[in-house]
Design a protein around this motif. Structure first.
Motif, PDB file in Angstrom:
ATOM      1  N   GLU A 103      37.441  30.578  45.040  1.00  0.00           N
ATOM      2  CA  GLU A 103      38.011  30.882  43.713  1.00  0.00           C
ATOM      3  C   GLU A 103      36.928  31.038  42.652  1.00  0.00           C
ATOM      4  N   CYS A 104      36.000  30.089  42.600  1.00  0.00           N
ATOM      5  CA  CYS A 104      34.998  30.152  41.522  1.00  0.00           C
ATOM      6  C   CYS A 104      33.809  31.028  41.911  1.00  0.00           C
ATOM      7  N   THR A 105      33.857  31.646  43.078  1.00  0.00           N
ATOM      8  CA  THR A 105      32.775  32.557  43.466  1.00  0.00           C
ATOM      9  C   THR A 105      33.305  34.001  43.421  1.00  0.00           C
ATOM     10  N   ILE A 106      34.267  34.326  44.311  1.00  0.00           N
ATOM     11  CA  ILE A 106      34.846  35.683  44.279  1.00  0.00           C
ATOM     12  C   ILE A 106      35.544  35.902  42.938  1.00  0.00           C
ATOM     13  N   GLY A 107      36.322  34.903  42.507  1.00  0.00           N
ATOM     14  CA  GLY A 107      37.098  35.047  41.267  1.00  0.00           C
ATOM     15  C   GLY A 107      36.185  35.348  40.081  1.00  0.00           C
ATOM     16  N   THR A 108      35.102  34.603  39.958  1.00  0.00           N
ATOM     17  CA  THR A 108      34.220  34.792  38.804  1.00  0.00           C
ATOM     18  C   THR A 108      33.414  36.081  38.928  1.00  0.00           C
ATOM     19  N   PHE A 112      33.392  39.158  36.296  1.00  0.00           N
ATOM     20  CA  PHE A 112      32.167  39.734  35.711  1.00  0.00           C
ATOM     21  C   PHE A 112      32.165  41.250  35.930  1.00  0.00           C
ATOM     22  N   LYS A 113      32.494  41.654  37.155  1.00  0.00           N
ATOM     23  CA  LYS A 113      32.409  43.073  37.520  1.00  0.00           C
ATOM     24  C   LYS A 113      33.465  43.901  36.778  1.00  0.00           C
ATOM     25  N   LYS A 114      34.677  43.364  36.693  1.00  0.00           N
ATOM     26  CA  LYS A 114      35.769  44.108  36.058  1.00  0.00           C
ATOM     27  C   LYS A 114      35.591  44.210  34.545  1.00  0.00           C
ATOM     28  N   THR A 115      35.082  43.143  33.927  1.00  0.00           N
ATOM     29  CA  THR A 115      35.024  43.109  32.468  1.00  0.00           C
ATOM     30  C   THR A 115      33.640  43.454  31.931  1.00  0.00           C
ATOM     31  N   GLY A 116      32.648  43.419  32.806  1.00  0.00           N
ATOM     32  CA  GLY A 116      31.279  43.672  32.342  1.00  0.00           C
ATOM     33  C   GLY A 116      30.678  42.436  31.679  1.00  0.00           C
ATOM     34  N   ARG A 117      31.501  41.400  31.504  1.00  0.00           N
ATOM     35  CA  ARG A 117      31.024  40.173  30.863  1.00  0.00           C
ATOM     36  C   ARG A 117      30.021  39.463  31.758  1.00  0.00           C
ATOM     37  N   ASP A 118      28.894  39.122  31.213  1.00  0.00           N
ATOM     38  CA  ASP A 118      27.876  38.341  31.907  1.00  0.00           C
ATOM     39  C   ASP A 118      27.220  39.073  33.070  1.00  0.00           C
ATOM     40  N   LEU A 129      27.906  35.592  44.105  1.00  0.00           N
ATOM     41  CA  LEU A 129      28.103  36.390  45.319  1.00  0.00           C
ATOM     42  C   LEU A 129      27.527  35.690  46.542  1.00  0.00           C
ATOM     43  N   GLU A 130      26.388  35.067  46.370  1.00  0.00           N
ATOM     44  CA  GLU A 130      25.747  34.362  47.497  1.00  0.00           C
ATOM     45  C   GLU A 130      26.666  33.239  47.991  1.00  0.00           C
ATOM     46  N   ASN A 131      27.230  32.482  47.051  1.00  0.00           N
ATOM     47  CA  ASN A 131      28.142  31.397  47.440  1.00  0.00           C
ATOM     48  C   ASN A 131      29.431  31.931  48.048  1.00  0.00           C
ATOM     49  N   ALA A 168      36.309  42.759  47.850  1.00  0.00           N
ATOM     50  CA  ALA A 168      35.631  44.047  47.597  1.00  0.00           C
ATOM     51  C   ALA A 168      35.524  44.311  46.091  1.00  0.00           C
ATOM     52  N   GLU A 169      36.539  43.877  45.329  1.00  0.00           N
ATOM     53  CA  GLU A 169      36.500  44.090  43.866  1.00  0.00           C
ATOM     54  C   GLU A 169      35.400  43.262  43.202  1.00  0.00           C
ATOM     55  N   ALA A 170      34.945  42.244  43.910  1.00  0.00           N
ATOM     56  CA  ALA A 170      33.858  41.416  43.384  1.00  0.00           C
ATOM     57  C   ALA A 170      32.494  41.999  43.765  1.00  0.00           C
ATOM     58  N   GLY A 171      32.519  42.999  44.671  1.00  0.00           N
ATOM     59  CA  GLY A 171      31.253  43.624  45.092  1.00  0.00           C
ATOM     60  C   GLY A 171      30.804  43.165  46.466  1.00  0.00           C
ATOM     61  N   ILE A 172      31.737  42.634  47.250  1.00  0.00           N
ATOM     62  CA  ILE A 172      31.387  42.109  48.587  1.00  0.00           C
ATOM     63  C   ILE A 172      31.816  43.110  49.659  1.00  0.00           C
ATOM     64  N   ASP A 173      30.941  43.333  50.629  1.00  0.00           N
ATOM     65  CA  ASP A 173      31.292  44.178  51.774  1.00  0.00           C
ATOM     66  C   ASP A 173      32.108  43.319  52.750  1.00  0.00           C
TER      67      ASP A 173
END
Ligand SMILES: N[C@@H](CCC(=O)N[C@@H](CS)C(=O)NCC(=O)O)C(=O)O
Length: 202
Positions: A103-108, A112-118, A129-131, A168-173
């Motif tokens: 939750e706090c890895t993919i979710g966050t 970040f990716k969707k909103t551009g925040r941070d 992403l690593e976690n 995938a929306e978080a940038g993970i293959d």
């Protein structure tokens, strides 16, 4: 009727809507916009002092917060939460794992990716992403030779499905995790499954 305070893009809220669909329980879903700080206003802080959705309001006005606590409350006494002590512990194990590793890895990272925040803080995004990859790799190993995370199909599968389904929306293959991908498809094939943006009332 139950009322769920939620944001359409939150998969913490989606986990609750998904479980309620499986249980065939009606719910009124009220949209709180997390991008405009609606959950940080006094009226909402009275429902959840942490200022976050999802919040489930029961018929008597009691408010429950933390997605997996809400899942536990709703699943208790149903076929999706076992009666046996050790089996229950195993379900809870994966629900705690979800909060810590998914939750706090993919979710966050997805946020970040969707909103551009941070996203400018590339180190923070890369760390999440690593976690996330660590968590998904552990799930992939665990699911080898198993259909479900904790014995029979349970609320643990729904809890983990929420954010694993948008890796995938978080940038993970996600193709790097074939057991997880196969398990996602099994969850989607269950009767009662609904997609993420299902059923907003207000
Ligand atoms: N651990 C909590 C996390 C809840 C959470 O982070 N909610 C986010 C949306 S997914 C939120 O309400 N953010 C708005 C804010 O922090 O102001 C849970 O599982 O319910």
């Amino acid at each position: 009727m139950l009322t769920l305070y939620d944001d359409p893009y939150s998969h913490n809220g989606y986990k609750i809507r998904l479980l309620l669909a499986h249980l065939g329980r009606p719910v009124r879903v009220v949209h709180k916009n997390i991008m405009t700080g609606e959950t940080r206003k006094p009226d909402f802080l009275a429902k959840n002092i942490a200022g976050r959705i999802p919040v489930l309001e029961l018929e008597d006005g009691t408010c429950l917060a933390e997605s997996n606590a809400i899942l536990y409350y709703l699943a208790e006494g149903t076929a999706l939460f076992p009666a046996d002590h050790l089996a229950r512990t195993e379900v809870l194990r994966w629900m705690f794992f979800e909060q810590n590793m998914i939750e706090c890895t993919i979710g966050t990272a997805r946020f970040f990716k969707k909103t551009g925040r941070d996203i400018s803080r590339a180190d923070v995004y890369a760390h999440r992403l690593e976690n996330a990859r660590d968590g998904l790799a552990a799930m992939d190993r665990h699911l080898s030779g198993k259909d479900w995370l904790a014995g029979a199909f349970s609320v643990a599968d729904l809890a983990l499905y929420g954010y694993c389904s948008v890796g995938a929306e978080a940038g993970i293959d996600m193709t790097a995790y074939p057991q997880v991908e196969a398990w996602l498809k099994r969850v989607e094939a269950r009767p009662g499954h609904v997609g993420p943006l299902h059923g907003f009332d207000a």
